[in-house]
Every structure is written in structure tokens, then in C-alpha cells.
Design a protein around this motif. Structure first.
Motif, PDB file in Angstrom:
ATOM      1  N   ALA A 145      20.515  15.229   0.798  1.00  9.00           N
ATOM      2  CA  ALA A 145      20.698  14.083  -0.099  1.00  9.00           C
ATOM      3  C   ALA A 145      22.170  13.868  -0.404  1.00  9.00           C
ATOM      4  CB  ALA A 145      19.908  14.308  -1.390  1.00  9.00           C
ATOM      5  N   SER A 146      22.891  14.966  -0.570  1.00  5.78           N
ATOM      6  CA  SER A 146      24.327  14.865  -0.852  1.00  5.78           C
ATOM      7  C   SER A 146      25.070  14.296   0.356  1.00  5.78           C
ATOM      8  CB  SER A 146      24.876  16.248  -1.213  1.00  5.78           C
ATOM      9  OG  SER A 146      26.276  16.190  -1.382  1.00  5.78           O
ATOM     10  N   ALA A 147      24.708  14.752   1.559  1.00  7.15           N
ATOM     11  CA  ALA A 147      25.386  14.290   2.770  1.00  7.15           C
ATOM     12  C   ALA A 147      25.173  12.795   2.991  1.00  7.15           C
ATOM     13  CB  ALA A 147      24.873  15.074   3.977  1.00  7.15           C
ATOM     14  N   PHE A 148      23.972  12.309   2.653  1.00  5.10           N
ATOM     15  CA  PHE A 148      23.673  10.891   2.877  1.00  5.10           C
ATOM     16  C   PHE A 148      23.869  10.034   1.621  1.00  5.10           C
ATOM     17  CE2 PHE A 148      21.484  12.769   6.486  1.00  5.10           C
ATOM     18  CZ  PHE A 148      21.742  11.868   7.498  1.00  5.10           C
ATOM     19  N   LYS A 149      24.340  10.686   0.516  1.00  6.41           N
ATOM     20  CA  LYS A 149      24.613   9.979  -0.744  1.00  6.41           C
ATOM     21  C   LYS A 149      23.374   9.247  -1.259  1.00  6.41           C
ATOM     22  CE  LYS A 149      29.592   9.437   0.030  1.00  6.41           C
ATOM     23  NZ  LYS A 149      29.662  10.278   1.224  1.00  6.41           N
ATOM     24  N   VAL A 150      22.254   9.994  -1.332  1.00  8.78           N
ATOM     25  CA  VAL A 150      20.995   9.475  -1.873  1.00  8.78           C
ATOM     26  C   VAL A 150      20.421  10.495  -2.857  1.00  8.78           C
ATOM     27  CG1 VAL A 150      20.385   8.051   0.107  1.00  8.78           C
ATOM     28  CG2 VAL A 150      19.760  10.464   0.125  1.00  8.78           C
ATOM     29  N   HIS A 151      19.339  10.109  -3.554  1.00 10.35           N
ATOM     30  CA  HIS A 151      18.682  11.063  -4.454  1.00 10.35           C
ATOM     31  C   HIS A 151      17.179  10.807  -4.418  1.00 10.35           C
ATOM     32  CE1 HIS A 151      17.649   8.107  -7.548  1.00 10.35           C
ATOM     33  NE2 HIS A 151      18.876   7.595  -7.398  1.00 10.35           N
ATOM     34  N   ASN A 152      16.417  11.708  -5.060  1.00  9.44           N
ATOM     35  CA  ASN A 152      14.961  11.595  -5.033  1.00  9.44           C
ATOM     36  C   ASN A 152      14.512  10.407  -5.867  1.00  9.44           C
ATOM     37  OD1 ASN A 152      12.352  12.160  -4.445  1.00  9.44           O
ATOM     38  ND2 ASN A 152      12.222  14.090  -5.600  1.00  9.44           N
ATOM     39  N   LEU A 153      13.375   9.819  -5.451  1.00 15.88           N
ATOM     40  CA  LEU A 153      12.831   8.666  -6.168  1.00 15.88           C
ATOM     41  C   LEU A 153      11.664   9.084  -7.048  1.00 15.88           C
ATOM     42  CD1 LEU A 153      12.710   6.025  -3.266  1.00 15.88           C
ATOM     43  CD2 LEU A 153      14.430   6.178  -5.065  1.00 15.88           C
ATOM     44  N   SER A 154      11.438   8.261  -8.043  1.00 16.36           N
ATOM     45  CA  SER A 154      10.270   8.495  -8.900  1.00 16.36           C
ATOM     46  C   SER A 154       9.011   8.038  -8.181  1.00 16.36           C
ATOM     47  CB  SER A 154      10.431   7.722 -10.211  1.00 16.36           C
ATOM     48  OG  SER A 154      10.387   6.320  -9.939  1.00 16.36           O
ATOM     49  N   LEU A 155       7.843   8.420  -8.731  1.00 19.32           N
ATOM     50  CA  LEU A 155       6.573   8.055  -8.124  1.00 19.32           C
ATOM     51  C   LEU A 155       6.404   6.533  -8.085  1.00 19.32           C
ATOM     52  CD1 LEU A 155       4.146   9.485  -6.880  1.00 19.32           C
ATOM     53  CD2 LEU A 155       3.007   9.348  -9.107  1.00 19.32           C
ATOM     54  N   VAL A 156       6.838   5.866  -9.155  1.00 18.38           N
ATOM     55  CA  VAL A 156       6.744   4.400  -9.216  1.00 18.38           C
ATOM     56  C   VAL A 156       7.621   3.772  -8.130  1.00 18.38           C
ATOM     57  CG1 VAL A 156       7.233   2.355 -10.614  1.00 18.38           C
ATOM     58  CG2 VAL A 156       6.204   4.384 -11.679  1.00 18.38           C
ATOM     59  N   ASP A 157       8.835   4.300  -7.989  1.00 16.64           N
ATOM     60  CA  ASP A 157       9.738   3.779  -6.967  1.00 16.64           C
ATOM     61  C   ASP A 157       9.177   3.994  -5.559  1.00 16.64           C
ATOM     62  OD1 ASP A 157      11.514   2.836  -8.793  1.00 16.64           O
ATOM     63  OD2 ASP A 157      12.899   4.522  -8.669  1.00 16.64           O
ATOM     64  N   TRP A 158       8.554   5.153  -5.351  1.00 14.70           N
ATOM     65  CA  TRP A 158       7.938   5.409  -4.043  1.00 14.70           C
ATOM     66  C   TRP A 158       6.846   4.369  -3.760  1.00 14.70           C
ATOM     67  CZ3 TRP A 158       9.087   7.572   0.258  1.00 14.70           C
ATOM     68  CH2 TRP A 158       9.943   8.689   0.316  1.00 14.70           C
ATOM     69  N   GLY A 159       6.017   4.093  -4.777  1.00 14.00           N
ATOM     70  CA  GLY A 159       4.979   3.080  -4.607  1.00 14.00           C
ATOM     71  C   GLY A 159       5.574   1.723  -4.297  1.00 14.00           C
ATOM     72  N   LEU A 160       6.682   1.383  -4.955  1.00 16.38           N
ATOM     73  CA  LEU A 160       7.336   0.095  -4.747  1.00 16.38           C
ATOM     74  C   LEU A 160       7.902  -0.025  -3.339  1.00 16.38           C
ATOM     75  CD1 LEU A 160       8.200  -2.551  -6.101  1.00 16.38           C
ATOM     76  CD2 LEU A 160      10.299  -1.389  -6.827  1.00 16.38           C
ATOM     77  N   VAL A 161       8.588   1.033  -2.875  1.00 16.64           N
ATOM     78  CA  VAL A 161       9.203   0.954  -1.542  1.00 16.64           C
ATOM     79  C   VAL A 161       8.141   0.929  -0.444  1.00 16.64           C
ATOM     80  CG1 VAL A 161      11.389   2.025  -2.254  1.00 16.64           C
ATOM     81  CG2 VAL A 161       9.542   3.467  -1.397  1.00 16.64           C
ATOM     82  N   ILE A 162       6.997   1.593  -0.653  1.00 19.27           N
ATOM     83  CA  ILE A 162       5.928   1.573   0.366  1.00 19.27           C
ATOM     84  C   ILE A 162       5.324   0.179   0.460  1.00 19.27           C
ATOM     85  CG2 ILE A 162       3.617   2.427   0.943  1.00 19.27           C
ATOM     86  CD1 ILE A 162       5.864   4.404   1.579  1.00 19.27           C
ATOM     87  N   VAL A 163       5.111  -0.470  -0.712  1.00 16.87           N
ATOM     88  CA  VAL A 163       4.578  -1.830  -0.708  1.00 16.87           C
ATOM     89  C   VAL A 163       5.535  -2.775   0.021  1.00 16.87           C
ATOM     90  CG1 VAL A 163       4.030  -3.819  -2.169  1.00 16.87           C
ATOM     91  CG2 VAL A 163       3.166  -1.552  -2.770  1.00 16.87           C
ATOM     92  N   LEU A 164       6.829  -2.690  -0.315  1.00 20.82           N
ATOM     93  CA  LEU A 164       7.831  -3.532   0.340  1.00 20.82           C
ATOM     94  C   LEU A 164       7.866  -3.251   1.849  1.00 20.82           C
ATOM     95  CD1 LEU A 164      10.791  -3.357  -2.240  1.00 20.82           C
ATOM     96  CD2 LEU A 164       9.362  -5.354  -1.709  1.00 20.82           C
ATOM     97  N   GLY A 165       7.741  -1.974   2.209  1.00 18.95           N
ATOM     98  CA  GLY A 165       7.780  -1.582   3.620  1.00 18.95           C
ATOM     99  C   GLY A 165       6.616  -2.131   4.434  1.00 18.95           C
ATOM    100  N   LEU A 166       5.468  -2.395   3.759  1.00 24.35           N
ATOM    101  CA  LEU A 166       4.285  -2.890   4.471  1.00 24.35           C
ATOM    102  C   LEU A 166       4.323  -4.399   4.703  1.00 24.35           C
ATOM    103  CD1 LEU A 166       1.507  -0.814   2.678  1.00 24.35           C
ATOM    104  CD2 LEU A 166       2.018  -0.736   5.129  1.00 24.35           C
ATOM    105  N   ILE A 167       5.160  -5.113   3.982  1.00 22.22           N
ATOM    106  CA  ILE A 167       5.154  -6.584   4.050  1.00 22.22           C
ATOM    107  C   ILE A 167       5.440  -7.129   5.455  1.00 22.22           C
ATOM    108  CG2 ILE A 167       6.374  -8.664   3.247  1.00 22.22           C
ATOM    109  CD1 ILE A 167       6.502  -7.347   0.478  1.00 22.22           C
ATOM    110  N   PRO A 168       6.471  -6.640   6.231  1.00 20.33           N
ATOM    111  CA  PRO A 168       6.690  -7.171   7.594  1.00 20.33           C
ATOM    112  C   PRO A 168       5.476  -7.005   8.493  1.00 20.33           C
ATOM    113  CG  PRO A 168       8.599  -5.928   6.877  1.00 20.33           C
ATOM    114  CD  PRO A 168       7.534  -5.676   5.849  1.00 20.33           C
ATOM    115  N   LEU A 169       4.778  -5.872   8.387  1.00 22.94           N
ATOM    116  CA  LEU A 169       3.578  -5.638   9.185  1.00 22.94           C
ATOM    117  C   LEU A 169       2.504  -6.659   8.831  1.00 22.94           C
ATOM    118  CD1 LEU A 169       1.588  -4.027  10.963  1.00 22.94           C
ATOM    119  CD2 LEU A 169       1.206  -2.501   9.016  1.00 22.94           C
TER     120      LEU A 169
END
Length: 879
Positions: free
Chosen positions: A837-861
Motif C-alpha cells: 500500500a505504501s509503495a502504490f500510495k493507497v490505503h485500505n477501504l471501508s466495507l461501504v467503500d468496497w460495496g461502492l467500488v464493486i457497484v461502479l465496477g459492474l456498470i460497464p459490463l
């Protein structure tokens, strides 16, 4: 043109006496003048040279550029990965190159080790390498010929030339013949003998007129040695794509600096941004993915008995629309077979079973053997003995029961052979040969178990029936007999005979080939026969197989020579059979078809096929009957010698191209999404949503797994019901480009949406200034995960342009499901393990954020699947 001169003229020109031959001193001088009698090849490239040759590719340049970029920004691990991909590609290429060019070595092995020559008035056995023009060479049955010879003497001489001409039957040779026509085909040069052909019968002498590279075999070696490395359709497309992507990357960098100057941004910051965009525009894993997909295709094809030597050949098969095939041994079984017989001149149709007397005469009057399905001797006689074996008249048993006590050997002038065998009550002469000759020396006929006088009307009936067989390209051979109570002389044997009948034989087609040619025709593929055999024989086989409909669709080598290259290319589409052709003609035919824009496959097994195998887009050699030369010159080898396998291979090739196309469109959609996200940020003065290292991670890891999985997608069942793909057709044809753009826009927009939502959680917007590091890290993490997940889910929709994921079968590509799960797990690992996470300059997401990113990720499909519904309904409406 030695074949157009008399023996005396040839001897005078070569300054040699046929009785004494060359002297040792003269032979030594000529050896220094002409060189050793062996085939030569050009010096081989070193492994280092081959390695660097693999790097001469635009996509590789682009990949190297990406590696340099990652070095500049200090991402050494990514740079190592990129350079490792480049090296791996080059190593694979070198291995394939080393396997490929074996043809010249195989030709060298075919030159015979020893030869009988007359020197200093004595017959000596010498190494074939020491033969020089002017040497008098002695020929006898079973001996390979060491140089091209103008025959001086011939006694019942027959030479098997199938390796050079493609003819399955040995050629009768006559030393006294002269052929004034300079265009006389090789197979018709009855006064010549050629290097690496085999004497099967009789004896003879000849003077060496050409050695080494000047022989007909040497001419083939020269053709094989010429550089003819045209790019395959896939290689051309990838090269064009690489150039386009390279120019796009450069254009993006220039555009950003122009924007930076206009917007008065920090130039160093814009330099890093330009690097991000350049990296986003380049699918770093594409060359490796294409190589891997092709390598997996090679593995799959080996399971259907097709060994591919050169990776790009797999894809080229998919666009083949012309299959040129040698006849002998490829379309036919390469063994003469009795297929018809005639014994009843008063019957309109022959009886199903041949009479015992006919079979017995043909078998006893033969010197061949046939045991356990294998025969030795003259192919025609092997066919007769096999015919007897099939009818329970075994050669060995007949010879023991009816011992041969005398014989009159075959003579090409008489065109007859006779044997005298001991019978129960005396002796019987058995004679076989040309029917017209038999009818001249016969006075009786064996009809329906009775001996009757042979009338002129009956003779005409025999000849008419024989003519009908000849029209079907059958080789006719008659049989007759005569009983006697004592041993008679050879001169008495062939008088007052009783005609039994005759048989018709041919080298029959392979049983499975007809169905394969029909399947190829349905797939828009034209089958063409190219052979050294006679025109009538070739057309007869072609008609049986469905290759040609009439003799008007055939052309001989002599007729080809009468046309200019332009005229020949213009007319070539009218022909399906090319007969009596030389190796040079075969190459000319291949070139003419290619000049019309066709993708040509050439199938063959003999030395005479090697040059055309090399010049074809796909050269296919036979693995069992094929010579080492043909295998060395080919791109693919059929291990089962089955013409049908090439049709299966074409099906596989078509699906492999479709899969590569899916992978390319998927990768470009993903990269376009990255470009859209970053370019929009620059144009609207927004913060950059993704860092170069994050983009490289997605391009090299998250994108690559689904792309490879798409590359091994199960094949389209209907792929052989469509016409061959136009080799000039772009990757973006048939709506693929539009799908890539729609997918890229959706992925890019959703990445920006995720970036905005990540900032919004901390109370900032895209236009905010002085955004703190934690807010920026959260927003980039959201964008990072949405970019990866949307690409992973979108790959499911790429399996078909029109069918839904449920019609295709959700779990029919388990590798793709596995790659999506693996990709999501890798994303989870990157943002949760601290040092990553430090190498890529990111951090862990909350459960709500995970749900949000999965929903957004499914939209193109989801959107792409909805578009497919409209496409299918439109097609149904049109229908």
C-alpha cells in the motif's frame, strides 16, 4: 538443355569418351573447377544476431520505451518486469527460428554417399561428392542417382521420381529419346536421370551433365535458401497497432506540454503526468499476451495432430482461403490399387468379382511381394499382388504351387512380360502388359469359363472398355495365357495367346479427404491440386474429390510457361488443377494466388513441394510420408498425414485469431479508459486520479490475466460456416472499434466518478485547491480499485460481440472466472498489505467503500450487455 541433344553431341560437348570415361587427372581438375557434388546453404545467423532480430518490432520499441519511462520515474521493479517480457519474447522467437530452417541440411543428407563411375576405362565406386560433369555413371536397380545425367544406355530402365515430380509410378527411361521442346516438363524428360531419384528396375549408363547446385535438386535448394519472410496478417496488424500506439503516446506528451504552457502549470508535474498518460496509452503486456496465446494455441493444435513450428502461423491459418495441395500421398494414398476389371466383352457391365484365372495370371507374372499389408517392388506389380491377396490368392502360395521355370522379362519396346509356370498337367505361359499389344499376339479369349475364338468385334469391345477406363485416368494392364505340355523358349511364349481380360488401377484418393474438401468449401476455402502427374489422372482424382468439375479447370506446366506472370495471375482463379508442373511452377502458382490477395496454404510431402511450402503463407508438410526437406521448409507438420487435419487446424486458427482480437480490444478498451480519466483531469484542471505506478500495475497484472484467459476462450462452433477473414481487415472491424470506445469511455468516466466520491468523503471536490494527502490517497485508492474492477468485470462481456454472457455460458471459460477472482484478490492485497500500500500510495477501504467500488465496477459490463440486447433485436428485425 541436354535433353534436346543426342548422346554423341553431349559427349562431345563434355569432352569425354563413353568407353573409358574421364581420366583420374581430368576428374581432379574438374573437381577443382566445379567444386564438390553437394548442396550448399548460406551461412547461418548467430544466436546473438537472431536475438536482436526479434527486437525489430514497433510494439517491442513501445515496450522498451515504457521500460525507460519506468526507470526515469524510479520504478525499478516495473522496469525489470517490462524488460523481462521483452527478453522472453526474443528468446521464444530465437527458439522457433532455430527449429525452422532445416531444409537445406535435409537436402544435403539426401545426396547419395556412393556411386559407380567409369574412369580410366574401369568401373569404380566413389563418393558421390567426387562426381564431376563428364563422369560416366553406371545405374542399376536399387541405386540412388548421384547427379543429373543424360542417359547414354538404357535397358528396361525405370526410375522412381516422386520426390522430384510427384508421380507415384516409376518413369520409363529411353536413352535414345530426344526432346527438342525446351519447355519439356521434368517428368517427360525420358532421356534424363536426376539427382536423388531411385532406379527401381533395369540398368543404364549416363553422363553427368550437372552436379551440386546446378542439378534440379540444387535448384530447389537455391529456392529454399532465398529469403522470403513476409509478415503474417497478425504481425502486420500488430506492427501497425504498435506504430499507432507509439505515435499516440508521443502525441499525448506533446499535447500535455502545450496544455501546461497554456494553463501555466508546473512543467515538472506535467512531465510526470505526461509519463502517466504515455504509460496509459501503451498496453505493455500485449506482445507477451499475443505470444502466450499463440503458444497455447500451438499446444492445442498438437493435440489434433498438427505441429506448428512458427507461432504466427497459428493465426495465419485462420485467414487461409486457398489450400494448394500436392496430389500424390497427400490427397491420394500413394499406392497403386486395382479398382476395376473387365473380362466379358459381351457384357455391358463387368461382374463384381474378378475371375480367378485373371488374378492368378497377374500375380504369377509379377516379381513384387506383398506381406502383412506391406509391398516391395514395382508399384504396379505390388498393386497386382495386393489385388490377389485381397481375393485370397496369396503370391507366396501361388509361387510354391505353380513354380516358375522360365521367363521373358519386361521390355519397354514390347510392353509385355511373360513367365512359364509348372501346372498340374504341363506348363502355362502367363503374360501381362499393354492391352493393344496382347490383342495383337492373341487368337483366343477366355469368356465365362470357356475358351472361344478372338474375333475382331471382340477386340474392339476390349479396346472400347479399356478406353473408357483410360478416360477415368485408370492405368490399364491386360493378361493372357497359353498352355503347353513342355518347356518352351522365350521367343515362343508370346504367340497365339488366350486373352483373359484386363484391370484398371489408380493411386486412389484418401477416403476422408472428400468430406474435408466439402467442409472447406462451406467455409469459403478453395482447394487446388498441384501435381507432377499427368493431366487426365489429376483431373480424374480432382473430380472424385470435388476439387474440379471439368478438364477445362486444369492447366499444365507447359501451358503456364506460355503465359506472362501478369496474364497467369489474371487467369489463375479459373483453374483448380495444375498438372505436369515442376518445383518452379509450384512457386509461380503460389505467387500468382498471393498476388490476387489470397492467403495461401500449400500442403505436400515431397522434395518437389519444398520450395512452394516455403513461399506459401502456410506451408504444411506430412509427418509420416513427408521428406525431411518438406518438413524443414514448412510452417506446420501433420503428424497423421491426414488432409482433414489441416481443415481442423484452420478452424483452430480462426478461433485463435478471434481470441487474440478479443484480447487486443479488451486491452485497448482498458487503456482508453485510463487515458480518458487522466486527459479529462488535465483539461478540466482536476487533480490527476492515478499515478504512473498504479497504471503500470493494472496494465501488467490486472489486465493481463483476463486478456490471456480471453485468448484461450472456447471456440465459436459456427466459425467454419463463415467466409475466411479478409487479411486486410482491421482489429476494429465489424463494430469492434466502437465497442472499444464505448468500453473505454465508461471505464474512464467511472474511474473519475470514484475519484470524485473519494474526495467527497473528505469534503473536497474536483475543483478544490490544497487537497490534503490523506484525502488524495483515499480518492486515488477508490479510482484505482474501480479502474481495476471495472476492467475485470468488463472482460466477461468481451467473449462475444452479440451473445450475452449467459448465452455464451457463464462458466464455460473457467480461466476467465479464475482471472477475475485473482485480479480482485490482488487488488485487495495491494491496498491492505502495508508495504505494498505504501509503495502504490493507497490505503485500505471501508466495507461501504468496497460495496461502492464493486457497484461502479459492474456498470460497464451491465451497459454492454444491454447494448447486445438491442443488437440482437435489430438483427432479428432485419431477418
Amino acid at each position: 538443355m541436354w535433353f534436346s541433344k543426342s548422346q554423341a553431341e553431349v559427349l562431345q560437348e563434355l569432352q569425354v569418351n563413353a568407353t573409358n570415361g574421364l581420366t583420374t587427372e581430368e576428374a581432379k581438375a574438374r573437381l577443382e573447377q566445379y567444386g564438390a557434388n553437394r548442396l550448399k546453404g548460406k551461412p547461418k545467423k548467430s544466436t546473438i544476431a537472431l536475438f536482436f532480430a526479434q527486437l525489430k518490432d514497433m510494439l517491442i520499441y513501445v515496450l522498451l520505451g515504457a521500460g525507460v519511462v519506468t526507470l526515469i520515474i524510479g520504478e525499478y521493479v516495473d522496469a525489470i518486469i517490462i524488460f523481462a517480457v521483452v527478453v522472453l519474447n526474443a528468446v521464444i522467437g530465437v527458439i522457433q527460428e532455430n527449429k525452422a530452417e532445416k531444409a537445406i541440411e535435409a537436402l544435403q543428407k539426401m545426396t547419395t554417399p556412393r556411386a559407380l563411375v567409369r574412369r580410366d576405362g574401369e568401373v569404380k565406386e566413389i563418393q558421390s561428392e567426387l562426381i564431376v560433369p563428364g563422369d560416366i555413371v553406371i545405374l542399376d536397380a536399387g541405386r540412388f542417382i548421384s547427379a543429373d545425367l543424360r542417359l547414354l544406355e538404357s535397358a528396361n530402365l525405370q526410375i522412381e521420381e516422386s520426390a522430384l515430380t510427384g508421380e507415384s509410378v516409376p518413369t520409363d527411361k529411353q536413352a535414345d529419346d530426344i526432346h527438342p521442346d525446351p519447355q519439356t516438363p521434368i517428368g517427360d524428360k525420358s532421356n534424363m536421370a536426376f539427382m536423388s531419384t531411385l532406379v527401381t528396375y533395369g540398368r543404364g549408363e549416363g553422363v553427368a551433365v550437372a552436379t551440386a547446385m546446378e542439378t534440379e535438386m540444387g535448384k530447389i535448394a537455391k529456392i529454399l535458401d532465398d529469403d522470403n519472410k513476409e509478415l503474417t496478417p497478425l504481425q502486420k496488424k500488430l506492427e501497425e497497432l504498435g506504430k499507432t500506439l507509439g505515435f499516440i503516446a508521443i502525441g499525448i506528451c506533446v499535447l500535455i506540454f502545450i496544455i501546461a504552457l497554456i494553463q501555466k502549470r508546473d512543467l515538472f508535474e506535467m512531465f510526470l503526468t505526461a509519463i502517466s498518460l504515455a504509460v496509459a496509452a501503451i498496453p505493455e503486456g500485449l506482445p507477451a499476451i499475443v505470444a502466450i496465446v499463440l503458444a497455447l494455441g500451438v499446444t492445442r493444435m498438437s493435440k489434433i495432430n498438427a505441429i506448428v513450428k512458427k507461432l504466427p502461423a497459428v493465426e495465419t491459418l485462420g485467414s487461409v482461403n486457398i489450400i494448394c495441395s500436392d496430389k500424390t500421398g497427400t490427397l491420394t494414398q500413394n499406392k497403386m490399387t486395382v479398382v476395376k476389371h473387365f473380362t466379358e466383352p459381351n457384357e455391358s457391365l463387368d461382374k463384381d468379382k474378378a475371375p480367378v484365372e485373371l488374378i492368378k495370371a497377374l500375380v504369377l507374372c509379377s516379381d513384387a511381394t506383398f506381406e502383412n499389408g506391406e509391398g516391395t517392388g514395382d508399384p504396379t506389380e505390388v498393386a497386382l499382388v495386393a489385388f490377389g491377396d485381397k481375393n485370397n490368392l496369396n503370391k507366396r502360395s501361388l509361387d510354391m504351387e505353380f513354380k516358375r521355370v522360365a521367363e521373358k522379362p519386361f521390355d519397354s519396346d514390347r510392353k509385355l512380360m511373360s513367365t512359364l509356370n509348372k501346372m498340374e498337367n504341363g506348363y502355362r505361359v502367363h503374360t501381362k502388359g499393354a492391352l493393344d499389344q496382347l490383342l495383337q499376339i492373341s487368337t483366343l479369349a477366355y469368356v465365362d469359363g470357356k475358351v472361344v475364338p478372338l474375333t475382331e468385334e471382340m477386340k474392339l469391345q476390349y479396346l472400347k472398355a479399356a478406353e473408357n477406363m483410360s478416360d477415368e485416368a485408370l492405368r490399364v494392364l491386360g493378361a493372357a495365357y497359353k498352355d503347353t505340355d513342355h518347356i518352351i523358349s522365350a521367343d515362343e511364349m508370346e504367340r497365339d495367346l488366350t486373352v483373359i481380360g484386363f484391370v484398371g488401377m489408380i493411386d486412389p484418393p484418401r477416403l476422408e479427404v472428400k468430406d474435408s474438401i466439402r467442409e472447406a468449401k462451406l467455409a469459403g476455402i478453395t482447394s487446388v491440386m498441384i501435381t507432377g502427374d499427368h493431366k487426365n489422372t489429376a483431373v480424374a482424382i480432382a473430380k472424385q474429390l470435388g476439387i474440379a468439375e471439368s478438364i477445362e479447370q486444369s492447366m499444365t506446366g507447359t501451358e503456364i510457361d506460355q503465359l506472362s506472370d501478369e496474364e497467369f495471375s489474371r487467369r489463375i482463379s479459373n483453374y483448380r488443377v495444375f498438372a505436369r508442373v515442376s518445383p518452379e511452377h509450384k512457386v509461380k502458382i503460389i505467387k500468382a494466388f498471393k498476388a490476387k490477395g489470397n492467403i495461401v496454404s500449400m500442403t505436400g510431402d515431397g522434395v518437389n513441394d519444398a520450395p512452394s511450402l516455403k513461399f506459401a503463407d502456410i506451408g504444411v508438410a506430412m509427418g509420416i510420408t513427408g521428406t525431411d526437406v518438406s518438413k524443414g521448409a514448412s510452417d506446420m507438420i501433420l503428424t497423421d498425414d491426414n488432409f482433414s487435419t489441416i481443415v481442423h487446424a484452420i478452424r483452430e486458427g480462426r478461433n485463435i485469431y478471434l481470441n487474440i482480437s478479443k484480447s487486443v480490444i479488451f486491452l485497448l478498451s482498458c487503456n482508453l479508459g485510463e487515458v480518458v480519466a487522466i486527459l479529462a483531469s488535465i483539461l478540466f484542471f482536476w487533480p490527476i486520479p492515478l499515478l504512473p505506478t498504479q497504471i503500470l500495475w493494472i496494465n501488467l497484472v490486472t489486465d493481463t490475466l483476463p486478456a490471456i484467459a480471453l485468448g484461450v476462450d472456447p471456440g465459436d462452433k459456427d466459425v467454419m460456416k463463415k467466409k475466411p477473414r479478409d487479411p486486410k481487415e482491421s482489429f476494429f472491424a465489424k463494430g469492434a472499434g466502437l465497442r472499444a470506445v464505448i468500453g473505454g469511455l465508461l471505464i474512464g468516466i467511472l474511474t473519475l466518478v470514484a475519484f470524485y466520491l473519494g474526495l467527497h468523503e473528505f469534503g473536497y471536490s474536483l475543483n478544490s485547491e490544497n487537497i490534503p494527502e490523506d484525502a488524495m490517497m483515499n480518492a486515488r485508492t477508490m479510482a484505482f480499485v474501480v479502474l481495476a474492477s471495472s476492467q475485470l468485470f468488463y472482460s466477461l462481456s468481451m467473449r462475444s460481440a452479440t451473445k450475452s454472457i449467459f448465452q455464451v455460458g457463464f462458466f464455460t471459460n473457467k480461466y476467465l472466472i479464475g482471472s477475475i477472482v485473482t485480479g480482485l484478490v490482488l487488488q485487495f492485497v495491494v491496498i491492505t498489505i502495508p508495504f505494498l500500500a505504501s509503495a502504490f500510495k493507497v490505503h485500505n477501504l471501508s466495507l461501504v467503500d468496497w460495496g461502492l467500488v464493486i457497484v461502479l465496477g459492474l456498470i460497464p459490463l451491465i451497459i454492454n450487455e444491454i447494448i447486445k440486447i438491442f443488437i440482437r433485436s435489430t438483427k432479428t428485425g432485419d431477418a
